[in-house]
Write a protein that holds these residues in place. Structure first.
Motif, PDB file in Angstrom:
ATOM      1  N   GLU A 313      29.731  82.362  -5.917  1.00 15.06           N
ATOM      2  CA  GLU A 313      30.176  82.571  -4.536  1.00 15.06           C
ATOM      3  C   GLU A 313      29.517  81.576  -3.598  1.00 15.06           C
ATOM      4  OE1 GLU A 313      31.093  86.367  -1.588  1.00 15.06           O
ATOM      5  OE2 GLU A 313      29.853  86.629  -3.386  1.00 15.06           O
ATOM      6  N   HIS A 314      28.259  81.238  -3.863  1.00 12.51           N
ATOM      7  CA  HIS A 314      27.571  80.227  -3.055  1.00 12.51           C
ATOM      8  C   HIS A 314      28.269  78.876  -3.193  1.00 12.51           C
ATOM      9  CE1 HIS A 314      24.525  83.350  -3.535  1.00 12.51           C
ATOM     10  NE2 HIS A 314      23.844  82.817  -2.545  1.00 12.51           N
ATOM     11  N   GLY A 315      28.542  78.489  -4.446  1.00 10.37           N
ATOM     12  CA  GLY A 315      29.201  77.207  -4.671  1.00 10.37           C
ATOM     13  C   GLY A 315      30.553  77.125  -4.006  1.00 10.37           C
ATOM     14  N   ALA A 316      31.303  78.233  -4.053  1.00  6.40           N
ATOM     15  CA  ALA A 316      32.623  78.257  -3.424  1.00  6.40           C
ATOM     16  C   ALA A 316      32.516  78.086  -1.915  1.00  6.40           C
ATOM     17  CB  ALA A 316      33.332  79.565  -3.756  1.00  6.40           C
ATOM     18  N   HIS A 317      31.522  78.714  -1.306  1.00  8.30           N
ATOM     19  CA  HIS A 317      31.379  78.588   0.148  1.00  8.30           C
ATOM     20  C   HIS A 317      30.911  77.191   0.557  1.00  8.30           C
ATOM     21  CE1 HIS A 317      31.780  82.987   0.331  1.00  8.30           C
ATOM     22  NE2 HIS A 317      32.089  82.790   1.590  1.00  8.30           N
ATOM     23  N   TYR A 318      30.071  76.569  -0.265  1.00  3.67           N
ATOM     24  CA  TYR A 318      29.711  75.177   0.026  1.00  3.67           C
ATOM     25  C   TYR A 318      30.943  74.276  -0.098  1.00  3.67           C
ATOM     26  CZ  TYR A 318      24.701  76.092   0.252  1.00  3.67           C
ATOM     27  OH  TYR A 318      23.461  76.547   0.627  1.00  3.67           O
ATOM     28  N   ALA A 319      31.809  74.583  -1.066  1.00  2.00           N
ATOM     29  CA  ALA A 319      33.058  73.829  -1.207  1.00  2.00           C
ATOM     30  C   ALA A 319      33.951  74.035   0.011  1.00  2.00           C
ATOM     31  CB  ALA A 319      33.786  74.261  -2.480  1.00  2.00           C
ATOM     32  N   GLY A 344      35.200  70.141  -4.626  1.00  4.27           N
ATOM     33  CA  GLY A 344      35.191  71.583  -4.855  1.00  4.27           C
ATOM     34  C   GLY A 344      34.849  71.935  -6.289  1.00  4.27           C
ATOM     35  N   VAL A 345      35.452  71.215  -7.241  1.00  2.00           N
ATOM     36  CA  VAL A 345      35.205  71.489  -8.664  1.00  2.00           C
ATOM     37  C   VAL A 345      33.745  71.235  -9.022  1.00  2.00           C
ATOM     38  CG1 VAL A 345      35.716  70.722 -11.009  1.00  2.00           C
ATOM     39  CG2 VAL A 345      37.577  71.060  -9.374  1.00  2.00           C
ATOM     40  N   VAL A 346      33.177  70.128  -8.522  1.00  2.00           N
ATOM     41  CA  VAL A 346      31.779  69.786  -8.823  1.00  2.00           C
ATOM     42  C   VAL A 346      30.828  70.847  -8.274  1.00  2.00           C
ATOM     43  CG1 VAL A 346      29.920  68.163  -8.281  1.00  2.00           C
ATOM     44  CG2 VAL A 346      32.146  67.304  -9.026  1.00  2.00           C
ATOM     45  N   LEU A 347      31.039  71.281  -7.049  1.00  2.00           N
ATOM     46  CA  LEU A 347      30.160  72.285  -6.439  1.00  2.00           C
ATOM     47  C   LEU A 347      30.223  73.620  -7.185  1.00  2.00           C
ATOM     48  CD1 LEU A 347      30.743  71.521  -2.661  1.00  2.00           C
ATOM     49  CD2 LEU A 347      28.578  71.315  -3.885  1.00  2.00           C
ATOM     50  N   ILE A 348      31.425  74.020  -7.566  1.00  2.00           N
ATOM     51  CA  ILE A 348      31.573  75.290  -8.285  1.00  2.00           C
ATOM     52  C   ILE A 348      30.996  75.167  -9.702  1.00  2.00           C
ATOM     53  CG2 ILE A 348      33.258  76.897  -9.261  1.00  2.00           C
ATOM     54  CD1 ILE A 348      34.972  76.398  -6.798  1.00  2.00           C
TER      55      ILE A 348
END
Length: 379
Positions: A313-319, A344-348
């Motif tokens: 969820e953190h990665g998705a919000h940073y994306a 987006g893919v890299v962050l998630i």
């Protein structure tokens, strides 16, 4: 489980690809397939964030999200929305806009391109507020602790996220919007349009997000009260029910999800014009992609993936934050959709990998504790 969750997506994919072949042959088939992949890659972070909200809703509203919600997503945002853009920007009736989309595709694409600054400002501000409210909230689980701890302390300042969003909007209007990209490579001043659209996006977030949060809090209060009075109510033969309140809460969370999906779809719709300006193929391709995003959301909820991989969820919000800034930058500069999708893919993927490492550390720590206990007990 996979077939049950993704069954409708597979069926829609087959029907959409067959329709593409009948409409325009194998060339159309290839275009629709590419658009589907584009939509999925750009919206994976959307699925993760949606799952965090959808897991609070019961099975009935999850079905609503997959049925009525997908109709809104496909026909509303992927088919009707581009037509509405043209109708508003060109000051023409909806029937004329549809006729233009079908008969003069090049002119239709030009009008959508010219409307991009307004679309980017609205969607960018809505997504930016989601990101800011997330990082300024003090959460028990922190991914990038060195960054999230100080931001959580700053988040105690009232209306900080709104102030930052307005500052970013003002800077965007004075820089990017002053030399906004238009069709044919020309640039015009769209500062006023960007300001108005950005404020509209901010207001939309505050109204829809505020209402969904309000009813969610009311639902939690009612559940606590119901739990306390449950035994007494059962003894009296009059069990209480919170169905009506749950319906209100779920409805506004559903509305919030739809607006969120709309904001995510902006870059997909605009990016699709780089591949085709045929509104039928666009609706087919993006619609198939949107269906997979819906199914993926439900899959994440039912599998409990967000509970197992806590940093997703953190990665998705940073994306989301990255996408918001990209949308504002594209007011003046063109950024390829591949770059947007890859960020987006890299962050998630990074957040998923961090979650896996965390789970291994916890498992090793628990194993070590068990071994110490066994030795101490003489086993």
């Amino acid at each position: 489980m996979v077939l049950k969750t993704f069954g409708w997506s597979f069926a829609v994919t087959a029907a959409g690809l067959v329709a593409a072949i009948l409409f325009g042959g194998w060339t159309a088939f290839g275009i629709v397939a590419i658009l589907s992949i584009l939509e999925i890659s750009l919206s994976f972070d959307n699925a993760v964030v949606n799952a965090g909200i959808l897991k609070k809703m019961n099975a009935f509203w999850q079905k609503i999200f997959l049925t009525i919600g997908i109709l809104i997503a496909v026909f509303g945002m992927r088919l009707v929305f581009p037509v509405v853009i043209v109708a508003v920007s060109a000051q023409m009736g909806p029937i004329e806009a549809v006729d233009l989309a079908l008969s003069d595709k090049d002119r239709y694409q030009e009008l959508v391109t010219d409307a991009h600054p307004a679309i980017a400002a609205f969607g960018g501000m809505f997504l930016l507020m989601i990101f800011l409210d997330f990082i300024f909230e003090d959460r028990e689980i922190k991914w990038l602790a060195w960054l999230e701890r100080p931001l959580a302390k700053l988040g105690k300042i009232d209306m900080l996220s709104v102030c930052i969003a307005l500052i970013i909007l003002l800077v965007s209007a004075m820089t990017f919007a002053a030399n906004a990209h238009q069709h044919g490579g020309t640039h015009v001043d769209k500062a006023e349009t960007v300001m108005l659209s950005g404020i509209a996006g901010l207001i939309t977030y505050m109204i829809v997000g505020g209402l969904s949060g309000f009813f969610e809090d009311k639902l939690e209060e009612e559940e606590e009260r119901e739990h306390e009075e449950e035994e007494k109510a059962v003894r009296q033969g009059k069990p209480r029910s919170a169905v009506a309140l749950a319906g209100k809460a779920a409805f506004f969370m559903f509305l919030y999800l739809e607006v969120l999906d709309a904001s995510f779809s902006f870059d997909g719709v605009i990016g699709a014009f780089a591949i085709t300006n045929d509104i039928v193929l666009m609706a087919l391709g993006l619609g198939i992609g949107a269906m997979y995003v819906r199914s993926l959301t439900v899959y994440l909820v039912r599998q409990g993936t967000l509970d197992d991989y806590v940093y997703l969820e953190h990665g998705a919000h940073y994306a989301i934050g990255a996408l918001a800034l990209i949308l504002l930058i594209t007011i003046q500069y063109e950024i390829h959709e591949i770059i947007t999708g890859l960020i987006g893919v890299v962050l998630i993927a990074w957040s998923f990998w961090s979650s896996v490492r965390r789970n291994k550390r916890l498992a090793a720590a628990e194993g070590g504790t068990d071994e110490k206990t066994e030795v101490a007990s003489g086993v």
